[in-house]
Design an enzyme around this catalytic site. Structure first.
Site, PDB file in Angstrom:
ATOM      1  N   SER A   1      16.955  32.741 -31.403  1.00 26.30           N
ATOM      2  CA  SER A   1      15.615  32.177 -31.233  1.00 26.30           C
ATOM      3  C   SER A   1      15.539  30.734 -30.767  1.00 26.30           C
ATOM      4  O   SER A   1      14.446  30.269 -30.431  1.00 26.30           O
ATOM      5  CB  SER A   1      14.833  32.300 -32.533  1.00 26.30           C
TER       6      SER A   1
ATOM      7  N   SER B   1      12.218  33.551 -30.897  1.00 26.73           N
ATOM      8  CA  SER B   1      10.936  33.294 -31.486  1.00 26.73           C
ATOM      9  C   SER B   1      10.469  31.832 -31.352  1.00 26.73           C
ATOM     10  O   SER B   1       9.288  31.557 -31.552  1.00 26.73           O
ATOM     11  CB  SER B   1      10.969  33.651 -32.972  1.00 26.73           C
TER      12      SER B   1
ATOM     13  N   LYS C   1       8.958  23.419 -35.012  1.00 28.46           N
ATOM     14  CA  LYS C   1       8.565  24.837 -35.088  1.00 28.46           C
ATOM     15  C   LYS C   1       7.818  25.088 -36.400  1.00 28.46           C
ATOM     16  O   LYS C   1       8.159  24.496 -37.427  1.00 28.46           O
ATOM     17  CB  LYS C   1       9.824  25.703 -35.003  1.00 28.46           C
TER      18      LYS C   1
HETATM   19  N1  GLN Z   1      14.857  38.106 -31.528  1.00 26.21           N
HETATM   20  C1  GLN Z   1      15.613  38.251 -32.727  1.00 26.21           C
HETATM   21  C2  GLN Z   1      14.767  38.932 -33.773  1.00 26.21           C
HETATM   22  O1  GLN Z   1      13.730  39.358 -33.441  1.00 26.21           O
HETATM   23  C3  GLN Z   1      16.086  36.905 -33.204  1.00 26.21           C
HETATM   24  C4  GLN Z   1      15.006  36.124 -33.818  1.00 26.21           C
HETATM   25  C5  GLN Z   1      15.471  34.781 -34.339  1.00 26.21           C
HETATM   26  O2  GLN Z   1      16.526  34.275 -33.972  1.00 26.21           O
HETATM   27  N2  GLN Z   1      14.689  34.228 -35.237  1.00 26.21           N
HETATM   28  O3  GLN Z   1      15.121  39.050 -34.896  1.00 26.21           O
END
Ligand code: GLN
Length: 489
Positions: free
Chosen positions: A180, A156, A81
């Site tokens: 994410s 994400s 990532k």
């Molecule tokens: N969707 C969540 C957020 O927007 C979690 C994102 C993540 O785990 N990086 O913060």
């Protein structure tokens, strides 16, 4: 039956072929690079493809295999990532701010995988600074779900998940602050683990919310997940929150046996608005676990679960507002320095360098931490955080694992939730509590609804990834959902 395409293999299947010298890492890597060329125009999972690095690492791996000192990941092509530092390879966080940022050091996990001989194919697209649940917040381009290209891959870590589902890499690393790794794994039909907080070093992970962030493996099956954990877990003096506990051999936990395992199903995780198709799949999975000898208790309550979303959206933005203060146009990345004053330079840098969701989080966080509101918001959220952790700790006195859906819905359409941030935030209701409490959680493929994958989440007490692996492996062996592949031609 047609011969199995090399790019469809799991990492451990590829590793076996490499060791038996039926294929070389260079051949395998070339196959993956061809696959990327063919499917990337549709999927768009990669921000950067590192063809030269990959071929050089593959040649090295082949030497190591020939010399007889290969490990299970030696020569296996992977994706990382784009918020995990790779020395000399652009690390963008899918943000304009870091579009041309070239790290001068490797993250600890990057180094560990390089030492294990894994081959870096490139860097995966993501929501900018890991804020989002659909990868539509990438400042560059959205990623498409290989199971239905009109839908999101989740986020994400949507790039890594989509690359896995499109057979554009054999395993990947993601990061998980509120879901994410697990939510995109669920939406793309792969296995994703958020390890216990402190189990995997965060050194070299671009910080979003430091008390919640954790790096973890995104893989085709549970065996691969255990193998990647073996490579990346462990104490790191460079990360002050890393925990100094011995790392077990996670592959020893891969036993298909859940007889007598106590599984709790917390009712609060079956939220209003959940797709019927998702709950049907989860019901069938619960029945399967019972058939296999687990003792399933449906009468479990974690009453503060409904507060997790509110707690997360105070704590995560607060930490983000502090962490992102470093992007001032001087220290890292983009700089709009062509201005009359320093203040103007900072303002212009951030105006251009940050997208709308990142700005929203910084404002929320700065507000929650401000002198007048600290007690009312931040302190209150921290107190509820403790209660949520205590509820989990109580539950784990009675249950070995807790089971829930990973996401209330399957993959949604691109654009469907972009206008309404709160709808987007709801994608993570089932995964956020796990980060808040710092416990491990895994999402595994549990079936399909309307042709789209559905994931099942298992949670365990801190540092008990082994029990998660055992439960997940038992389910996987009896069901085989992980063997199905999206049809991209
Ligand atoms: N969707 C969540 C957020 O927007 C979690 C994102 C993540 O785990 N990086 O913060």
């Amino acid at each position: 039956m047609p011969e199995q395409e090399l790019f469809n293999l799991s990492a451990h299947e590829a590793s076996d072929l490499l060791k038996q010298r039926k294929v070389s890492s260079v051949e395998l890597t070339k196959k993956l690079l061809e696959r990327i060329k063919k499917t990337e125009p549709k999927v768009k999972a990669y921000v950067t493809v590192t063809e030269d690095v990959a071929l050089a690492q593959a040649a090295e791996a082949d030497k190591r295999i020939a010399g007889g000192n290969a490990g299970p990941l030696t020569g296996v092509p992977m994706l990382i990532k784009d918020n995990i530092s790779t020395k000399g390879v652009r690390t963008t966080c899918s943000a304009r701010m870091l579009e041309n940022f070239m790290p001068v050091y490797d993250a600890t996990v990057t180094k560990k995988l390089a030492d294990a001989g894994a081959v870096l194919l490139g860097k995966g697209n993501m929501d900018e600074f890991a804020m989002g649940s659909s990868t539509e917040n990438s400042a560059f381009f959205p990623t498409h779900n290989p199971w239905d290209l009109s839908r999101v891959p989740g986020g994400s870590s949507g790039g890594p998940a989509a690359a896995m589902a499109a057979s554009e890499c054999l395993f990947a690393l993601g990061s998980d602050t509120g879901g994410s790794i697990r939510q995109p794994a669920s939406l793309c039909g792969i296995v994703g683990l958020k390890p216990t907080y402190g189990r995997v070093s965060r050194f070299g992970l671009v910080a979003f919310a430091s008390s919640l962030d954790q790096i973890g493996p995104m893989t085709r099956d549970v065996t691969d997940n255990a193998l990647v954990m073996n490579a990346i877990a462990g104490y790191d003096a460079a990360d002050s929150t890393s925990v100094n506990l011995p790392v077990p051999d996670y592959t020893k936990a891969l036993r298909a046996d859940v007889k007598g395992m106590r599984i709790g199903v917390p009712k609060e995780y079956f939220v209003k608005g959940m797709d019927d198709g998702v709950s049907d799949v989860i019901e069938r999975a619960i029945a399967k676990f019972t058939e296999q000898g687990a003792i399933v208790d449906r009468n479990v309550s974690l009453p503060s679960t409904s507060l997790a979303l509110a707690v997360y959206y105070i704590i995560a933005p607060s930490e983000a507002s502090a962490n992102l203060a470093r992007y001032d146009g001087v220290k890292y990345g983009f700089s709009a320095h062509d201005t009359a004053t320093m203040w103007e330079a900072m303002e212009k840098t951030r105006q251009f360098g940050f997208g709308p969701e990142v700005k929203r989080r910084i404002m929320l966080g700065a507000y929650a931490l401000s002198a007048g509101y600290y007690d009312a918001y931040y302190l209150k959220a921290q107190k509820i955080r403790t209660i949520i952790s205590q509820e989990f700790a109580e539950a784990f006195k009675k249950y070995d694992v807790l089971l829930s859906p990973t996401s209330p819905t399957t993959a949604f359409k691109l654009g469907e939730k972009t206008a309404d941030p709160v709808q987007m935030y709801l994608s993570d209701v089932c995964t956020l509590p796990v980060n808040i409490a710092g416990i491990p959680g895994i999402s595994i493929p549990a079936g399909f609804y309307d042709g789209l994958p559905v994931g099942l989440q298992l949670m365990a007490k801190p540092f008990d990834e082994e029990t998660l692996f055992r439960a997940a492996y038992t389910y996987e062996q009896a069901n085989g959902w992980h063997k199905l592949r999206a049809n991209l031609g």
